[in-house]
Scaffold this motif. Structure first.
Motif, short mmCIF file in Angstrom:
data_model
loop_
_atom_site.label_atom_id
_atom_site.label_comp_id
_atom_site.label_asym_id
_atom_site.label_seq_id
_atom_site.Cartn_x
_atom_site.Cartn_y
_atom_site.Cartn_z
N GLN A 72 0.42 -0.99 0.30
CA GLN A 72 0.10 0.35 0.52
C GLN A 72 0.78 1.32 0.14
O GLN A 72 1.25 2.58 -0.42
CB GLN A 72 -0.97 -0.31 0.95
N MET A 76 0.62 4.36 -2.56
CA MET A 76 0.49 5.48 -2.49
C MET A 76 1.79 6.89 -3.29
O MET A 76 1.42 7.75 -3.27
CB MET A 76 0.70 5.95 -0.68
N ALA A 144 -4.19 3.12 5.31
CA ALA A 144 -5.26 4.30 4.56
C ALA A 144 -6.47 3.23 4.03
O ALA A 144 -6.70 1.73 3.57
CB ALA A 144 -4.56 5.08 3.60
N THR A 145 -7.99 3.95 4.47
CA THR A 145 -9.10 3.01 3.86
C THR A 145 -8.95 2.69 2.82
O THR A 145 -8.40 4.00 2.20
CB THR A 145 -10.31 3.44 4.83
N GLN A 148 -9.90 7.09 1.64
CA GLN A 148 -8.75 7.24 1.49
C GLN A 148 -7.36 7.57 0.28
O GLN A 148 -7.65 8.28 -0.38
CB GLN A 148 -7.74 7.35 2.87
N LEU A 149 -7.93 6.02 0.10
CA LEU A 149 -7.41 6.02 -1.11
C LEU A 149 -7.64 6.16 -2.09
O LEU A 149 -7.11 7.13 -3.09
CB LEU A 149 -6.87 4.81 -1.51
N LEU A 152 -6.83 10.23 -2.19
CA LEU A 152 -5.86 10.52 -2.81
C LEU A 152 -5.25 10.54 -4.49
O LEU A 152 -5.01 10.98 -4.33
CB LEU A 152 -4.65 9.39 -2.44
N GLN A 163 -2.58 15.99 1.70
CA GLN A 163 -3.14 13.72 1.31
C GLN A 163 -2.23 13.09 2.17
O GLN A 163 -2.29 11.75 2.16
CB GLN A 163 -4.37 13.45 0.73
N THR A 166 0.08 13.36 5.19
CA THR A 166 -0.29 13.13 5.91
C THR A 166 -0.80 11.37 6.10
O THR A 166 -0.44 10.79 6.87
CB THR A 166 -2.22 13.19 6.57
N LEU A 167 -0.96 11.03 5.11
CA LEU A 167 -1.77 9.10 5.31
C LEU A 167 0.11 8.80 4.84
O LEU A 167 -0.08 7.89 5.23
CB LEU A 167 -2.17 8.62 3.94
N HIS A 171 0.79 5.67 7.86
CA HIS A 171 1.87 4.59 7.57
C HIS A 171 2.88 3.87 8.18
O HIS A 171 3.28 2.96 8.78
CB HIS A 171 1.27 4.89 6.19
#
Length: 219
Positions: A72, A76, A144-145, A148-149, A152, A163, A166-167, A171
């Motif tokens: 993940q 991101m 991230a949920t 949220q993804l 993003l 974003q 922060t994520l 993580h």
């Protein structure tokens, strides 16, 4: 690299014995010698299995879970690398993506070397004692949920930067927690080394993330 263990020398066959009229002590000695040879050979075959982490081990559980966790982070990072206009964030994203993808390679390779399923059947975090509550909606610490993804992926400009940072900060905090526990619980020197490397790298990146967040929010 993980070193291979070799079986101890099973020894050579005993030489010619004494005259046919051996005492019972002589027969017992020969029997013990033969038993020792057989036992030594058996131990040589079994020791690598004893020392190789099993499917229910801390090491296997950590490598499987952290592979998913890292995947993940790579996703991101690639989103930010492709979409951000901030040089520092583009560089950070590239570093995270390449480093964590390489670590996934290590982890999956070790699982294959141990003859283990790369994914397993245990629930996430089952390898960590007292981990109840650390998995929320199937997500390990810091992950991230799906919402949220999705957000993003749609974000642009300053919103994307904020974003992502922060994520990724959250993580990394979750990943550090997992790696520290693995390093504490594992008896495998290679897993300990990798977990320690993760902790050091991600702690350093959190400081960089904090600096970048401050810059982006001030712009």
């Amino acid at each position: 690299m993980i070193s291979d263990l070799t079986s101890p020398d099973a020894g050579t066959a005993p030489g010619e014995g004494p005259a046919p009229n051996r005492s019972r002590f002589g027969y017992a000695a020969v029997a013990l010698l033969l038993a020792g040879i057989v036992l030594g050979a058996a131990i040589g075959l079994l020791v690598p299995r004893f020392r190789t982490p099993g499917t229910d081990s801390v090491e296997a559980g950590f490598l499987r879970d952290m592979s998913t966790h890292h995947a993940q982070a790579v996703e991101m990072a690639m989103i930010a690398h492709a979409g951000s206009d901030t040089p520092g964030i583009v560089t950070l994203a590239a570093d995270i993506a390449t480093t964590q993808q390489a670590q996934i390679g290590y982890m999956q390779s070790w699982l294959r070397d141990w003859g283990l399923d790369p994914t397993g059947r245990d629930q996430p975090m089952a390898w960590m004692p007292d981990a109840a509550g650390s998995v929320v909606n199937g997500l390990m610490p810091g992950m991230a949920t799906p919402e949220q993804l999705a957000s993003l992926r749609k974000a642009t400009g300053r919103d994307l930067d904020v974003q992502f940072l922060t994520l990724m900060r959250a993580h990394h905090l979750g990943g550090i927690h997992m790696a520290q526990e693995a390093e504490k619980l594992s008896d495998n020197k290679d897993v300990d080394w990798l977990a320690g490397s993760m902790v050091a790298a991600q702690q350093g990146e959190i400081q960089l993330i904090d600096d970048l967040l401050e810059q982006v929010r001030a712009s």
